[in-house]
Design a protein around this motif. Structure first.
Motif, short mmCIF file in Angstrom:
data_model
loop_
_atom_site.label_atom_id
_atom_site.label_comp_id
_atom_site.label_asym_id
_atom_site.label_seq_id
_atom_site.Cartn_x
_atom_site.Cartn_y
_atom_site.Cartn_z
N GLU A 1 20.89 7.25 -24.41
CA GLU A 1 20.83 8.71 -23.58
C GLU A 1 20.46 9.71 -24.59
OE1 GLU A 1 24.34 9.58 -21.33
OE2 GLU A 1 24.14 7.47 -20.52
N LEU B 1 37.39 -7.63 -15.06
CA LEU B 1 36.09 -6.77 -14.52
C LEU B 1 35.00 -7.38 -15.25
CD1 LEU B 1 35.56 -3.20 -13.70
CD2 LEU B 1 34.29 -3.82 -15.73
N PHE C 1 35.32 -7.59 -19.14
CA PHE C 1 36.52 -6.96 -19.66
C PHE C 1 37.85 -7.48 -18.71
CE2 PHE C 1 32.96 -4.15 -20.70
CZ PHE C 1 32.99 -4.27 -22.17
N HIS D 1 19.96 8.38 -18.41
CA HIS D 1 20.33 8.83 -17.16
C HIS D 1 19.40 9.67 -16.43
CE1 HIS D 1 24.31 7.87 -15.54
NE2 HIS D 1 24.97 8.03 -16.66
N ALA E 1 31.32 -6.85 -16.10
CA ALA E 1 30.68 -5.52 -16.59
C ALA E 1 29.07 -5.68 -16.85
CB ALA E 1 31.09 -5.19 -18.01
N PRO F 1 23.05 3.57 -11.72
CA PRO F 1 24.35 4.62 -11.74
C PRO F 1 25.46 4.18 -12.51
CG PRO F 1 23.81 3.35 -9.46
CD PRO F 1 23.20 2.48 -10.54
N ASN F 2 26.36 5.33 -12.53
CA ASN F 2 27.43 5.02 -13.44
C ASN F 2 28.13 3.94 -13.28
OD1 ASN F 2 27.33 7.92 -14.50
ND2 ASN F 2 28.12 8.59 -12.68
N GLY F 3 28.67 3.39 -14.41
CA GLY F 3 29.24 1.95 -14.34
C GLY F 3 28.46 1.09 -14.19
N ALA F 4 27.19 1.04 -14.09
CA ALA F 4 26.35 -0.08 -13.82
C ALA F 4 26.15 -1.40 -14.92
CB ALA F 4 24.80 0.39 -13.84
N GLY F 5 26.64 -0.73 -16.06
CA GLY F 5 26.47 -1.66 -17.05
C GLY F 5 25.57 -1.34 -18.33
N LYS F 6 25.02 0.00 -18.34
CA LYS F 6 23.91 0.08 -19.40
C LYS F 6 24.56 0.22 -20.57
CE LYS F 6 23.24 3.89 -17.13
NZ LYS F 6 24.35 3.91 -16.11
N THR F 7 25.72 1.01 -20.89
CA THR F 7 26.22 1.08 -22.31
C THR F 7 26.76 -0.30 -22.68
OG1 THR F 7 26.84 3.20 -21.71
CG2 THR F 7 27.90 2.23 -23.67
N THR F 8 27.14 -1.15 -21.73
CA THR F 8 27.89 -2.67 -22.22
C THR F 8 26.32 -3.02 -22.84
OG1 THR F 8 29.45 -2.30 -20.48
CG2 THR F 8 29.00 -4.62 -21.19
#
Ligand SMILES: Nc1ncnc2c1ncn2[C@@H]1O[C@H](COP(=O)(O)OP(=O)(O)OP(=O)(O)O)[C@@H](O)[C@H]1O
Length: 261
Positions: free
Chosen positions: A179, A19, A16, A214, A21, A40-47
């Motif tokens: 999630e 960045l 992005f 999570h 991702a 962890p948060n921001g690791a790239g799971k949702t991406t």
């Protein structure tokens, strides 16, 4: 590594702007298994989830589904035998529970509910089949009695079940869960765990399940295999026990979360 069937994500990268991702991430989701993606948060799971759904186009790498090259499009997922639930519920407030689930069943029908939505001539037989399939799916989740209710009037956990029913009614061969435990209480998460364990074997053809989550207890208790991301990179893969014992995983979580608590 490739599997003739199931989903294979091979060396996928996503940027992005400046960045990174996702960086050279590979994941396999074989039929009949539940595969977790954690980090962890921001690791790239949702991406990663969005790449598999076709919401985000990867800059590098490739995917295969059912042994064929796969370039997903959100509007073609159902036709490919893939269903998903999103972090938000995405239910239609103006439709009943049954109608919401029938929307998910339209892929089985040539006419039916979708035609009705767009004002096309309905086919009674298709409509009946959609209704029966939706009711059977609601019944299997023990919420058929709520078929006539509107989602907004129901507890959040039940609304989540409706969203799951809508994904399941098309009898997907790949189910993507983003999630699913979000917003649920401890007892509800246990019930969800029991349900997720049954998902790969619900229909005649084994279903592959990819779970982005999570909630660590849930992931550890339902997954056959877990992929761990951190800062967009795959840092570990293995059984729940292997991943829990992996120092790289502990470090990723300690650095990001546990130290803060
Ligand atoms: N559309 C976007 N534009 C710019 N940056 C993005 C976008 N989507 C995600 N990112 C960034 O990409 C990285 C990975 O985000 P992602 O949401 O995939 O992580 P995650 O593991 O799902 O995090 P969380 O657990 O907090 O949901 C983060 O640094 C995030 O800020």
């Amino acid at each position: 590594m490739t599997d003739a069937n199931g989903l294979t994500v091979d060396g996928v990268g996503v940027r992005f702007g400046g960045l990174v991702a996702l960086d050279d991430v590979s994941v396999e989701v074989p039929p009949g298994t539940v595969v977790g993606v954690i980090g962890p948060n921001g690791a790239g799971k949702t991406t990663l989830f969005n790449v598999v759904c076709g919401f985000v186009r990867p800059t590098t790498g490739s995917m295969r589904w059912d042994g064929r090259p796969f370039a997903p499009r959100p509007d073609r997922l159902a036709a490919a035998g893939i269903a998903r639930t999103l972090q938000g519920l995405g239910l239609f407030a103006g439709l009943t529970v049954l109608e919401n689930v029938m929307v998910g069943a339209h892929r089985r029908s040539r006419a039916g509910f979708t035609s009705a939505l767009f004002g096309l001539p309905p086919s009674d037989r298709d409509e009946r089949r959609l209704r029966e399939a939706a009711l059977a799916t609601l019944d299997s989740l023990e919420i058929a009695a709520l078929a006539g209710a509107h989602p907004g009037a129901l507890p959040y956990a039940v609304q989540k079940k409706v969203a799951l029913a809508r994904a399941l009614v098309s009898q997907p061969r790949l189910l993507l869960l983003d999630e699913p435990a979000g917003g649920l209480g401890a007892e509800e998460v246990e019930e969800l765990a029991d349900l997720i364990r049954t998902l790969p074997k619900r229909s005649e053809q084994p279903c592959a399940v990819m779970l982005v989550e999570h909630h660590m207890d849930l992931v550890m208790s339902v997954c056959d295999r877990i992929f761990v991301l951190d800062f967009g990179k795959r840092i570990a893969v293995g059984s729940p026990a292997e991943v829990q014992d992996d120092p790289a995983v502990t470090e990723a979580y300690l650095g990001a979360e546990a130290v803060a608590s």
